[in-house]
Design an enzyme around this catalytic site. Structure first.
Site, PDB file in Angstrom:
ATOM      1  N   CYS A  81       0.830  -1.215   0.000  1.00 37.21           N
ATOM      2  CA  CYS A  81       0.000   0.000   0.000  1.00 37.21           C
ATOM      3  C   CYS A  81       0.862   1.261   0.000  1.00 37.21           C
ATOM      4  O   CYS A  81       1.608   1.510   0.953  1.00 37.21           O
ATOM      5  CB  CYS A  81      -0.903  -0.057   1.239  1.00 37.21           C
ATOM      6  SG  CYS A  81      -1.675   1.491   1.694  1.00 37.21           S
ATOM      7  N   CYS A  84       0.204   3.678   2.870  1.00 36.74           N
ATOM      8  CA  CYS A  84       0.727   3.091   4.115  1.00 36.74           C
ATOM      9  C   CYS A  84       2.228   3.365   4.218  1.00 36.74           C
ATOM     10  O   CYS A  84       2.743   3.702   5.290  1.00 36.74           O
ATOM     11  CB  CYS A  84       0.491   1.580   4.155  1.00 36.74           C
ATOM     12  SG  CYS A  84      -1.243   1.097   4.117  1.00 36.74           S
TER      13      CYS A  84
END
Length: 157
Positions: A81, A84
């Protein structure tokens, strides 16, 4: 019979568990050297709040962390991600600079736990105060927003 993929995953999980055990041993040793569990002098840091994010290895581990600390920020993330990854330095600095314990849940490794935390997208951040989930955000947040979130609930403990 396990497939080669399952065999590699098992080895990887065993290695991760061993790393977590070693980290827990170090934390316990450090806590003992600093005058006991939650006792000891407050030298500016929150007494037992870790200064680095804690990798969660399952529901029981998360429960322990949430019960042990007044304020816990749980970061549900995935290695693949992008947001993230962008949030990672912020998460690390929040662990080092705030009174909140910061926990990380890999949603791929712990799908059921992520589901229980309400992580339908990543990153999902769940803030616990006094053992209860009080806030949930989805998507990358600024450091200021997260500090404000933590500060807003720190007074309730």
């Amino acid at each position: 019979m396990m497939s080669p993929y399952e065999d590699v995953m098992t080895d990887s999980l065993d290695e991760e568990r061993e790393q977590i055990r070693e980290q827990k041993k170090r934390e316990l040793q450090q806590r003992l050297e600093n005058g006991g569990e939650l006792g000891g002098a407050d030298d500016g840091d929150s007494m037992a709040t870790p200064s680095e994010p804690i990798e969660i290895d399952g529901q029981a581990h998360l429960n322990d962390i949430v019960n042990e600390h007044d304020i816990v920020l749980v970061d549900c993330y995935a290695d693949w991600c992008g947001p993230c990854q962008m949030l990672e330095p912020t998460i690390e600095s929040l662990a080092a600079e705030t009174d909140a314990a910061v926990a990380k849940v890999d949603v791929d490794a712990h799908q059921r736990l992520a589901q229980q935390l309400g992580a339908q997208g990543v990153p999902t951040l769940v803030l616990y105060a006094d053992g209860q989930p009080v806030e949930r955000t989805v998507g990358a947040q600024s450091k200021g927003q997260l500090e404000e979130l933590i500060e807003r609930h720190s007074g309730s403990s």
